[in-house]
Design a protein around this motif. Structure first.
Motif, PDB file in Angstrom:
ATOM      1  N   PRO A  33       0.821  -1.220   0.000  1.00  0.00           N
ATOM      2  CA  PRO A  33       0.000   0.000   0.000  1.00  0.00           C
ATOM      3  C   PRO A  33       0.851   1.265   0.000  1.00  0.00           C
ATOM      4  N   LEU A  34       1.985   1.249   0.696  1.00  0.00           N
ATOM      5  CA  LEU A  34       2.852   2.422   0.724  1.00  0.00           C
ATOM      6  C   LEU A  34       3.420   2.704  -0.662  1.00  0.00           C
ATOM      7  N   ALA A  35       3.772   1.669  -1.377  1.00  0.00           N
ATOM      8  CA  ALA A  35       4.264   1.854  -2.741  1.00  0.00           C
ATOM      9  C   ALA A  35       3.169   2.425  -3.636  1.00  0.00           C
ATOM     10  N   GLN A  36       1.943   1.945  -3.415  1.00  0.00           N
ATOM     11  CA  GLN A  36       0.832   2.486  -4.202  1.00  0.00           C
ATOM     12  C   GLN A  36       0.606   3.959  -3.881  1.00  0.00           C
ATOM     13  N   GLN A  37       0.716   4.320  -2.594  1.00  0.00           N
ATOM     14  CA  GLN A  37       0.606   5.731  -2.205  1.00  0.00           C
ATOM     15  C   GLN A  37       1.691   6.568  -2.881  1.00  0.00           C
ATOM     16  N   PHE A  38       2.901   5.996  -2.955  1.00  0.00           N
ATOM     17  CA  PHE A  38       4.014   6.705  -3.590  1.00  0.00           C
ATOM     18  C   PHE A  38       3.702   6.984  -5.056  1.00  0.00           C
ATOM     19  N   VAL A  39       3.203   5.963  -5.765  1.00  0.00           N
ATOM     20  CA  VAL A  39       2.867   6.131  -7.186  1.00  0.00           C
ATOM     21  C   VAL A  39       1.727   7.126  -7.349  1.00  0.00           C
ATOM     22  N   ASP A  40       0.677   6.976  -6.543  1.00  0.00           N
ATOM     23  CA  ASP A  40      -0.470   7.887  -6.628  1.00  0.00           C
ATOM     24  C   ASP A  40      -0.040   9.327  -6.374  1.00  0.00           C
ATOM     25  N   TYR A  41       0.820   9.513  -5.385  1.00  0.00           N
ATOM     26  CA  TYR A  41       1.253  10.876  -5.033  1.00  0.00           C
ATOM     27  C   TYR A  41       1.986  11.528  -6.193  1.00  0.00           C
ATOM     28  N   TRP A  42       2.920  10.810  -6.813  1.00  0.00           N
ATOM     29  CA  TRP A  42       3.724  11.430  -7.866  1.00  0.00           C
ATOM     30  C   TRP A  42       2.937  11.612  -9.162  1.00  0.00           C
ATOM     31  N   VAL A  43       1.989  10.739  -9.432  1.00  0.00           N
ATOM     32  CA  VAL A  43       1.115  10.969 -10.585  1.00  0.00           C
ATOM     33  C   VAL A  43       0.282  12.227 -10.358  1.00  0.00           C
ATOM     34  N   ASP A  44      -0.285  12.333  -9.171  1.00  0.00           N
ATOM     35  CA  ASP A  44      -1.070  13.519  -8.817  1.00  0.00           C
ATOM     36  C   ASP A  44      -0.200  14.776  -8.847  1.00  0.00           C
ATOM     37  N   ALA A  45       1.016  14.688  -8.307  1.00  0.00           N
ATOM     38  CA  ALA A  45       1.907  15.853  -8.258  1.00  0.00           C
ATOM     39  C   ALA A  45       2.289  16.307  -9.660  1.00  0.00           C
ATOM     40  N   LEU A  46       2.566  15.350 -10.552  1.00  0.00           N
ATOM     41  CA  LEU A  46       2.913  15.705 -11.928  1.00  0.00           C
ATOM     42  C   LEU A  46       1.753  16.423 -12.605  1.00  0.00           C
ATOM     43  N   GLN A  47       0.557  15.892 -12.430  1.00  0.00           N
ATOM     44  CA  GLN A  47      -0.609  16.527 -13.036  1.00  0.00           C
ATOM     45  C   GLN A  47      -0.864  17.905 -12.437  1.00  0.00           C
ATOM     46  N   ARG A  48      -0.709  18.031 -11.128  1.00  0.00           N
ATOM     47  CA  ARG A  48      -0.905  19.335 -10.485  1.00  0.00           C
ATOM     48  C   ARG A  48       0.081  20.377 -11.022  1.00  0.00           C
ATOM     49  N   ASN A  49       1.333  19.992 -11.155  1.00  0.00           N
ATOM     50  CA  ASN A  49       2.336  20.933 -11.651  1.00  0.00           C
ATOM     51  C   ASN A  49       2.034  21.370 -13.080  1.00  0.00           C
ATOM     52  N   ILE A  50       1.589  20.439 -13.898  1.00  0.00           N
ATOM     53  CA  ILE A  50       1.228  20.799 -15.274  1.00  0.00           C
ATOM     54  C   ILE A  50       0.051  21.766 -15.282  1.00  0.00           C
ATOM     55  N   LEU A  51      -0.971  21.492 -14.461  1.00  0.00           N
ATOM     56  CA  LEU A  51      -2.147  22.368 -14.411  1.00  0.00           C
ATOM     57  C   LEU A  51      -1.812  23.734 -13.829  1.00  0.00           C
ATOM     58  N   VAL A  52      -0.908  23.774 -12.848  1.00  0.00           N
ATOM     59  CA  VAL A  52      -0.474  25.062 -12.296  1.00  0.00           C
ATOM     60  C   VAL A  52       0.240  25.871 -13.365  1.00  0.00           C
ATOM     61  N   LEU A  53       1.126  25.229 -14.128  1.00  0.00           N
ATOM     62  CA  LEU A  53       1.818  25.933 -15.207  1.00  0.00           C
ATOM     63  C   LEU A  53       0.826  26.471 -16.232  1.00  0.00           C
ATOM     64  N   ASP A  54      -0.233  25.712 -16.492  1.00  0.00           N
ATOM     65  CA  ASP A  54      -1.238  26.181 -17.441  1.00  0.00           C
ATOM     66  C   ASP A  54      -1.981  27.401 -16.900  1.00  0.00           C
ATOM     67  N   VAL A  55      -2.273  27.397 -15.593  1.00  0.00           N
ATOM     68  CA  VAL A  55      -2.926  28.572 -14.989  1.00  0.00           C
ATOM     69  C   VAL A  55      -2.003  29.785 -15.071  1.00  0.00           C
ATOM     70  N   LEU A  56      -0.719  29.595 -14.819  1.00  0.00           N
ATOM     71  CA  LEU A  56       0.233  30.699 -14.929  1.00  0.00           C
ATOM     72  C   LEU A  56       0.334  31.187 -16.379  1.00  0.00           C
ATOM     73  N   ARG A  57       0.219  30.256 -17.319  1.00  0.00           N
ATOM     74  CA  ARG A  57       0.213  30.656 -18.736  1.00  0.00           C
ATOM     75  C   ARG A  57      -1.016  31.508 -19.043  1.00  0.00           C
ATOM     76  N   ARG A  58      -2.150  31.091 -18.541  1.00  0.00           N
ATOM     77  CA  ARG A  58      -3.374  31.876 -18.755  1.00  0.00           C
ATOM     78  C   ARG A  58      -3.274  33.233 -18.074  1.00  0.00           C
ATOM     79  N   ARG A  59      -2.626  33.284 -16.908  1.00  0.00           N
ATOM     80  CA  ARG A  59      -2.427  34.571 -16.238  1.00  0.00           C
ATOM     81  C   ARG A  59      -1.585  35.503 -17.104  1.00  0.00           C
ATOM     82  N   GLY A  60      -0.504  34.977 -17.688  1.00  0.00           N
ATOM     83  CA  GLY A  60       0.332  35.804 -18.548  1.00  0.00           C
ATOM     84  C   GLY A  60      -0.415  36.307 -19.760  1.00  0.00           C
ATOM     85  N   ASN A  61      -1.196  35.442 -20.395  1.00  0.00           N
ATOM     86  CA  ASN A  61      -1.981  35.858 -21.559  1.00  0.00           C
ATOM     87  C   ASN A  61      -3.038  36.884 -21.169  1.00  0.00           C
TER      88      ASN A  61
END
Length: 742
Positions: A33-61
């Motif tokens: 279960p801990l390994a699954q939490q590790f995978v879930d966390y980093w998948v979520d973190a990667l997606q969050r970072n991409i979405l944050v960058l997109d929001v910052l892109r929209r802010r710049g535009n």
């Protein structure tokens, strides 16, 4: 190792499996279960970072699009421009708008107009009405005509703060003409706009009806040790010469991005962690709110050299407003004591931009004692929030629905309050349900009498502190004189509109926004990643050890940033107190033991004082003039003075009974206000004589009418709660005075 058992149809594992594999599998099982939490966390973190960058892109535009608009604003409501300040005799970049009510809301032109002024302190206009639940929204909901004073990004060349005040006076004069049957307008000024309309009202005291100043600094030196650290910054930088340098580099224009940057550095834990981290952790819902706020926060405007020198030299460093040292171009001194309409001051203990001391300390500079406020016939109300920040005073929906809603709904009552200093308190109806139906909303507004000692208890400067700030002001003048003599000519010669534009465009505040816009070719790589992140979004749905670790790291980082900021503030205060308290430096700038700097209440004009005393003496001679309405109001104030408190329920009950009773003639709001203030001042001047005159006021009133009037007084004073011993005693006195022989 214990022997293994098996069902009859199962084979026991081999000796090797039993000895090695089975124990390891049992040991590793909990980590799955801990390994699954590790995978879930980093998948979520990667997606969050991409979405944050997109929001910052929209802010710049979003920022790029705003720059194309010659009149950018974040106001939620539709408006119509009525007066463009650039067309006036003294052109300025301010505009007067009529706010159009949304569908389903109607305004009454006979009701008091409200005029909302946005602050021009680095950011663009619109924050006073960026959402429906706002100062503008609350006034519209209650049927008031609402006007909005905005400004363009670039100032008119050479415009001064006096020009702006004169333009605002023209705006208010026109509004009064457009509403001949309404009471004088209520002016709401937020932050910088607050001190600006206060100056305008001191110059033109006949224009406003009521002033509401939210988060507006008027006393710039005042504060308490260990807090209010922004007041030390001018001393740390050596005065206002950086403002002069910035204006020279900007070809006569001061970039508001510098002010935005200073606000951000004043709260590094929020700027560098809490705000971006909130976007990251709430990326699935936070983007619209973040982008809406960034439309205002990261869209700085510009100010002219003349305006910035007035703000830095005359207000913040010189503290000339409360010392009466600001004069108009025709030699008229700006004296805040000339404002004779009620002033409502809204501040917060958690405001790190405008502290309560800076919002209220000017009262100690202008008045030597409480009687001076009464003698000047000035009504001053303050309300102090406990935890809301500076911006929350103007943009928080919770504040709009409580404090601003109550101020607006009781504006007529505020105008009728007697002279003196009051604190506005908001009491939940659940705490005091008695006659709660006479109060609007969920709270009851109460005005409690206060004294200058209550202001002094907040923490004010001592003589040594004033000497230090006076030293900064003197040193600033000297350094600025040297700068303009030795350096300014060369810098101005090198500056041009092109170099100024380049400097403005490359300011870090703008670069950090533009870096993530589509102007950055690397952001083109974000498109496919953003589509993948949205289509396969897998946010964490249960407890996750790695998310908990992240939260803990964020908490520790925020605490560290706060501690570093506290160290910086402690150092700045220590340097300021030590360096500017140095006797040799004070002597070098002309402050020494023979002629020290001593702050007294603002000097009084002898002729004005004589006229005021003559007016008060004449007023007391009219104690026996009037009739039944004057007697009732006099009686109500006589009892109110027992508890030094006036309640919203009492006022509304008076209005209700006045409408239902035939005892009173039809009186306008202005006539009622004049009558109420006169009766209160008579009680202040000589309470015994004023009470003894009540039978004279009732000499043409029949026994029945007098008893009805007394019953009205009794009903009103019981609107709050059971009467105290002193109130009962005073009511008995009135019962005797209102007994008219038939």
């Amino acid at each position: 190792m214990p022997a293994l058992s098996a069902k009859p149809d199962q084979k026991l594992p081999s000796t090797a499996l039993t000895t090695w594999v089975w124990p390891w599998s049992m040991a590793l099982a909990p980590t799955i279960p801990l390994a699954q939490q590790f995978v879930d966390y980093w998948v979520d973190a990667l997606q969050r970072n991409i979405l944050v960058l997109d929001v910052l892109r929209r802010r710049g535009n979003q920022y790029i699009e705003q720059q194309k608009d010659p009149d950018p604003s974040i106001l939620y409501f539709d408006t119509v421009i009525l007066i463009d300040g650039r067309t006036l005799l003294f052109p300025v970049n301010y505009q007067l708008h009529r706010v159009l009510p949304p569908d389903g809301i109607e305004t009454d032109p006979r009701k008091r107009p409200f005029v909302v002024f946005d602050p021009r302190a680095g950011h663009g206009p619109g924050m006073s009405g960026m959402k429906p639940e706002s100062e503008i929204g609350m006034a519209l909901k209650q049927g008031h005509p609402v006007y909005w004073v905005s400004f363009l990004p670039m100032p008119v060349k050479g415009q001064t703060s006096q020009d702006v005040c004169q333009a605002e006076a023209v705006f208010i004069s026109k509004i009064i003409e457009w509403h001949p049957h309404a009471d004088k307008p209520c002016l709401i000024g937020n932050c910088q706009a607050g001190w600006q309309i206060a100056i305008m009202s001191a110059m033109e005291p006949d224009l406003p009806g009521v002033l509401i100043l939210a988060g507006a600094p008027l006393s710039y030196w005042t504060g308490a040790h260990g807090s209010n650290h922004m007041r030390y910054m001018s001393g740390v930088t050596g005065g206002s010469w950086p403002v002069a340098l910035t204006c020279d580099l900007g070809n006569g224009i001061f970039d508001g991005a510098h002010l935005v940057d200073s606000f951000e550095k004043n709260n590094p834990s929020n700027t560098y962690l809490r705000k971006p981290y909130a976007l990251y952790t709430k990326i699935d819902s936070e983007a619209p709110r973040f982008l809406e706020f960034e439309r205002w926060w990261n869209n700085p405007v510009y100010l002219g050299r003349e305006e910035m020198h007035f703000v830095s030299d005359d207000l913040f460093i010189g503290n000339h407003l409360v010392e009466g040292r600001i004069q108009t171009s025709n030699g008229i001194r700006v004296d805040l004591r000339n404002i004779h309409v009620p002033i409502v001051i809204f501040c917060s203990q958690a405001d790190d931009i405008t502290s309560p001391q800076q919002a209220l300390g000017w009262l100690l500079d202008l008045y030597g004692c409480d009687d001076d406020i009464l003698a000047n016939e000035q009504t001053i109300i303050y309300s102090m929030h406990e935890y809301i920040g500076h911006l929350g005073l103007f943009v928080s929906a919770a504040i709009a629905g409580k404090e601003h809603q109550k101020f607006i709904s009781t504006i007529d009552m505020i105008e009728m309050l007697p002279p003196g200093l009051f604190e506005a308190r908001f009491v939940s109806k659940d705490e005091e349900p008695h006659n709660a139906e006479y109060a609007s909303g969920d709270f009851i507004l109460r005005f409690e009498r206060r004294s200058l000692e209550d202001i002094r208890a907040l923490g004010v400067n001592d003589r040594e502190d004033d000497m230090r700030f006076a030293t900064v002001a003197r040193l600033s003048e000297n350094i600025q004189g040297l700068y303009y003599t030795c350096l300014s000519p060369f810098i101005q010669a090198l500056s041009s509109p092109e170099t100024a534009k380049l400097i403005h465009q490359t300011h870090p505040i703008r670069l950090q926004v533009l870096a993530f816009s589509d102007n950055n070719p690397w952001m083109a790589l974000l498109g496919p990643l953003q589509k993948w992140a949205e289509s396969s979004r897998a946010p964490l749905k249960s407890a996750n050890l790695f998310w908990d670790i992240q939260e803990e790291i964020a908490t520790i980082t925020e605490h560290t940033l706060k501690q570093l900021d506290a160290c910086k503030n402690t150092w700045a205060e220590g340097f300021f107190l030590a360096f500017y308290g140095w006797p040799l430096l004070q002597a070098m700038v002309g402050l020494h033991s023979v002629r020290p700097y001593i702050r007294h209440p603002l000097d009084k004009d002898l002729q004005s004082e004589r006229e005021r005393k003559r007016r008060l003496v004449h007023l007391l001679e009219t104690a026996d003039e009037g009739g039944l309405p004057e007697a009732v109001i006099r009686g109500l104030f006589y009892i109110a003075r027992a508890e030094h408190m006036i309640d919203e329920r009492e006022y509304r009950l008076v209005l209700k009974l006045r409408e239902e009773s035939s005892l009173f003639p039809a009186l306008s709001q202005e006539e009622l206000r004049t009558m109420a203030r006169k009766q209160y001042m008579l009680l202040v001047l000589d309470e015994d004589k004023t009470l003894r005159a009540i039978p004279t006021l009732l000499k043409n009133t029949g026994f029945k009418a007098a008893q009805q009037a007394f019953d009205l007084i009794k009903t009103v004073v019981q609107a709050r709660h059971a009467l105290s011993t002193e109130e009962q005693k005073r009511l008995s006195t009135l019962a005797h005075l209102f007994t008219v022989k038939s």
